[in-house]
Design a protein around this motif. Sequence first.
Motif, mmCIF file in Angstrom:
data_model
loop_
_atom_site.group_PDB
_atom_site.id
_atom_site.type_symbol
_atom_site.label_atom_id
_atom_site.label_comp_id
_atom_site.label_asym_id
_atom_site.label_seq_id
_atom_site.Cartn_x
_atom_site.Cartn_y
_atom_site.Cartn_z
ATOM 1 N N PRO B 431 0.814 -1.230 0.000
ATOM 2 C CA PRO B 431 0.000 0.000 0.000
ATOM 3 C C PRO B 431 0.846 1.278 0.000
ATOM 4 N N TYR B 432 2.021 1.265 0.612
ATOM 5 C CA TYR B 432 2.919 2.426 0.538
ATOM 6 C C TYR B 432 3.292 2.674 -0.935
ATOM 7 N N ALA B 433 3.619 1.606 -1.643
ATOM 8 C CA ALA B 433 4.007 1.753 -3.054
ATOM 9 C C ALA B 433 2.847 2.336 -3.858
ATOM 10 N N MET B 434 1.629 1.944 -3.508
ATOM 11 C CA MET B 434 0.443 2.482 -4.203
ATOM 12 C C MET B 434 0.349 3.993 -3.993
ATOM 13 N N GLY B 435 0.453 4.394 -2.724
ATOM 14 C CA GLY B 435 0.353 5.828 -2.414
ATOM 15 C C GLY B 435 1.417 6.635 -3.146
ATOM 16 N N VAL B 436 2.641 6.083 -3.195
ATOM 17 C CA VAL B 436 3.741 6.784 -3.875
ATOM 18 C C VAL B 436 3.488 6.840 -5.382
ATOM 19 N N GLN B 437 3.038 5.728 -5.942
ATOM 20 C CA GLN B 437 2.841 5.699 -7.399
ATOM 21 C C GLN B 437 1.718 6.647 -7.836
ATOM 22 N N PHE B 438 0.667 6.759 -7.029
ATOM 23 C CA PHE B 438 -0.396 7.724 -7.355
ATOM 24 C C PHE B 438 0.166 9.142 -7.344
ATOM 25 N N ALA B 439 1.022 9.424 -6.356
ATOM 26 C CA ALA B 439 1.585 10.771 -6.233
ATOM 27 C C ALA B 439 2.596 11.066 -7.336
ATOM 28 N N HIS B 440 3.301 10.023 -7.788
ATOM 29 C CA HIS B 440 4.360 10.192 -8.793
ATOM 30 C C HIS B 440 4.140 9.161 -9.903
ATOM 31 N N PRO B 441 3.159 9.424 -10.766
ATOM 32 C CA PRO B 441 2.759 8.396 -11.736
ATOM 33 C C PRO B 441 3.878 7.960 -12.682
ATOM 34 N N ASN B 442 4.849 8.821 -12.936
ATOM 35 C CA ASN B 442 5.899 8.440 -13.883
ATOM 36 C C ASN B 442 7.183 7.960 -13.229
ATOM 37 N N LYS B 472 6.953 -2.203 -8.947
ATOM 38 C CA LYS B 472 7.766 -3.415 -9.016
ATOM 39 C C LYS B 472 7.946 -3.944 -7.591
ATOM 40 N N VAL B 473 7.441 -5.134 -7.344
ATOM 41 C CA VAL B 473 7.603 -5.747 -6.034
ATOM 42 C C VAL B 473 8.898 -6.559 -6.033
ATOM 43 N N ILE B 474 9.798 -6.218 -5.124
ATOM 44 C CA ILE B 474 11.071 -6.933 -5.009
ATOM 45 C C ILE B 474 10.962 -7.775 -3.746
ATOM 46 N N MET B 475 10.524 -8.997 -3.881
ATOM 47 C CA MET B 475 10.308 -9.817 -2.687
ATOM 48 C C MET B 475 11.531 -10.677 -2.413
ATOM 49 N N LEU B 476 12.141 -10.472 -1.250
ATOM 50 C CA LEU B 476 13.295 -11.270 -0.839
ATOM 51 C C LEU B 476 12.738 -12.451 -0.056
ATOM 52 N N ASN B 477 12.613 -13.563 -0.751
ATOM 53 C CA ASN B 477 11.896 -14.713 -0.204
ATOM 54 C C ASN B 477 12.882 -15.706 0.396
ATOM 55 N N ALA B 530 16.940 -9.843 -14.626
ATOM 56 C CA ALA B 530 15.519 -9.868 -14.278
ATOM 57 C C ALA B 530 15.049 -8.478 -13.848
ATOM 58 N N LEU B 531 15.886 -7.794 -13.071
ATOM 59 C CA LEU B 531 15.518 -6.448 -12.619
ATOM 60 C C LEU B 531 15.379 -5.503 -13.812
ATOM 61 N N LYS B 532 16.342 -5.607 -14.758
ATOM 62 C CA LYS B 532 16.270 -4.757 -15.949
ATOM 63 C C LYS B 532 14.998 -5.034 -16.733
ATOM 64 N N GLU B 533 14.720 -6.308 -16.881
ATOM 65 C CA GLU B 533 13.535 -6.720 -17.642
ATOM 66 C C GLU B 533 12.275 -6.155 -16.974
ATOM 67 N N ALA B 534 12.236 -6.271 -15.663
ATOM 68 C CA ALA B 534 11.052 -5.803 -14.931
ATOM 69 C C ALA B 534 10.889 -4.287 -15.066
ATOM 70 N N PHE B 535 11.976 -3.547 -14.847
ATOM 71 C CA PHE B 535 11.864 -2.085 -14.900
ATOM 72 C C PHE B 535 11.678 -1.570 -16.327
ATOM 73 N N ASP B 536 12.008 -2.423 -17.301
ATOM 74 C CA ASP B 536 11.735 -2.034 -18.687
ATOM 75 C C ASP B 536 10.242 -2.117 -19.007
ATOM 76 N N MET B 537 9.528 -2.907 -18.240
ATOM 77 C CA MET B 537 8.068 -3.002 -18.444
ATOM 78 C C MET B 537 7.438 -1.812 -17.726
ATOM 79 N N LYS B 538 7.512 -0.660 -18.360
ATOM 80 C CA LYS B 538 7.179 0.590 -17.680
ATOM 81 C C LYS B 538 5.709 0.717 -17.295
ATOM 82 N N SER B 539 4.864 -0.008 -17.989
ATOM 83 C CA SER B 539 3.443 0.153 -17.675
ATOM 84 C C SER B 539 2.871 -1.037 -16.892
ATOM 85 N N ARG B 540 3.744 -1.966 -16.551
ATOM 86 C CA ARG B 540 3.221 -3.177 -15.897
ATOM 87 C C ARG B 540 3.622 -3.286 -14.433
#
Lengths: 168, 573
Positions: B431-442, B472-477, B530-540
């Motif tokens: 939910p923190y990431a949601m609040g931040v992304q709404f505030a900074h959409p790009n 982007k969720v970075i889960m350290l599992n 994997a990180l590059k691939e994920a951050f390249d998916m700018k809209s996902r």
Amino acid sequence: MADHATRHIISLLMENESGALSRVAGLFSARGYNIESLTVAATEDTTLSRMTIVTSGSEAVIEQIIKQLNKLVDVVKVLDLNDGKFIERELMLVKVKATSAFRDEMKRMCDIFRGRIIDVADGSFTIELTGSGNKLDAFIESLDKAAILETVRTGASGIGRGDRILKV
Amino acid sequence: MEQSSKKMTGAEILIRCLHEENVEFVFGYPGGAVLHIYDAIFHQDKFKHILVRHEQAALHAADAYSRSTGKVGVALVTSGPGATNAITGIATAYMDSIPMVIISGQVPTYAIGEDAFQECDTVGITRPCVKHNFLVKDVKDIASTIKKAFYVAASGRPGPVLVDIPKDITADTCKFEYPESVHLRSYNPVTKGHLGQIKKALKLLAEAKRPMVYSGGGVVLGDASAHLIKLVQSLGIPITSTLMGLGGFPASDPKFLGMLGMHGTYEANMAMQECDVLLAVGARFDDRVIGNTKHFLSNPRTIIHIDIDPSSISKRVKIDVPIVGDVKSVLADMNELIATEKPAQNTNALAAWLQQIQTWRGKKCLNFAQSTEFIKPQYVIQKLHEVTKGEAFVTSDVGQHQMWAAQYYNFDKPRRWINSGGLGTMGVGLPYAMGVQFAHPNAQVACVTGEGSIQMNIQELSTCAQYHLPIKVIMLNNRYLGMVRQWQEFFYENRYSESYMDSLPNFVKLAEAYGHVGMQITRPEDVEGALKEAFDMKSRFVFMDFITDQKENVFPMIQNGKGLSEMILAEDL
């Protein structure tokens, strides 16, 4: 910081709004501060309540209590009466056994402490006594425990001497 | 003054008040007691309502919106369970002094106290975890109460303010009049610091042999970063930061010693212990920062403390030079004094002190043993920093991953590091990431989390899908509640009581079920790609499940009850 706990009487003025008392009481319980007594009533300005809190703690704890009270949004002014000269008074009502053999003795004791008998019944008196907490304690001490039927105390009220005035 | 001669309902008035406050987002969840309010929301489009999946997430999202922008976050919940679900979010914001206004519905005034359906004493329950709260008993009071709520939330030491509004009040009508200003006789936060104290502080700092700055969340909240940088640069003295203060001073600057405290760096903790004059700025000497108070005080030093909240001063540690005031204003005054008075510094002593710090730095306490077999969690954070060029907003949950993110992301800017420092609330990350992304959409928004924390608000994957949030969720599992496991290893002879997360879901499939991209990364050599691939998916929205080394611990570590200089380092084991 001194660890030695001393008794302090704190007076404060706060907005006379519902829930104001619980904000103060909640602060004391949440932060583990002592409350010996707490009294509150509206002042001559009915938008304000005046509260007297008797508490004890080290110098550092008392300093925190004052700061935390000031931090409450509804609190207008806080005064540690112990920072200067002040007067403290508390009212106590004591119902004592006063069967015929002991009525004179009880009346005398009451007079010595400058109390007043405000109700007389067949076997009992109700005595009204005003003074500092110490004086009320002393009166209780001097009575035969078996003679005490009931006691009720208001908790202390305090006011600064002379020019020390707590007002908005 | 905003006025309207026509009568409006309490609900309409409330919405108009939010417009007056220039609210952009309201995070909320509807329910019976707030139906009038939701109907009024239906008729407006000035702010956007974000529908979460659980009230706790609404609070966290509004909280993060505030943390990342400095504006007041707004949440709206219904009575009873809506309000109780919000409590964790309110308490989280309260502990970190985040300005928020929470509007809760209440049962109608005539039903209060009758154990009505979905009734609870919201004002009573929230009292210990809000800066202030109000119960509105008359429609005529809505506008003035909302005005006060925003003012109290954002001024002084900020914090959450709750306004409880009974349902009948939202249906009653009156004229709308929004007050232009607000004055509370009982509330007058200090702004300017005492100039005499500021001069005294500056003299002490200049004459110090081993000066040190200890900066906290107050610098970030008070937007005082630029002033702090100027002060530290002109005096040329070392600086450390609390968890909450990260980004307030650039981590890449050589004057920065890293975070201090329980998992702080060797050099920061040693310098904090050994300094002779300490300037604390918007920090509060909490138990996770200074360790054992007696041990901390065993080494005498002169402490200067700048804080807007007088009750923060001399709360746990006696302060020699208190300066009550807004940190930005006090630091500006200090900088001005430096410019005009050019105080002579003890340069020889300072040089020796910086040399000593270099020696401590030589320990390289954050080095870790790289592995070709297991993914090291620290390595993931380092790569995250590289791939995002240190520009991402990073939210975290609570536990080992939080400490690794704090230690290895190296924040250079304030308001980029969003986490629950005071209350330590697991479940805030998403939910923190949601609040931040709404505030900074790009902006790039990374949620660093663990498989324990993420499951505490996993339902928000649905909200992220609804609003197309490219988080982007970075889960350290590591299949453990890692921090709990670490303590059990150290203090409970490896008895891992209930700290293993059994029956974990297939997170890739779970993400996909919500329409997101899921990735699982198991080999160290795949991390960067994997990180590059994920951050390249700018809209996902991409959910990255990193299977990490199960036994990795967070170092340095100060054990409970130990002092700052009594750290356990990775090399000690």
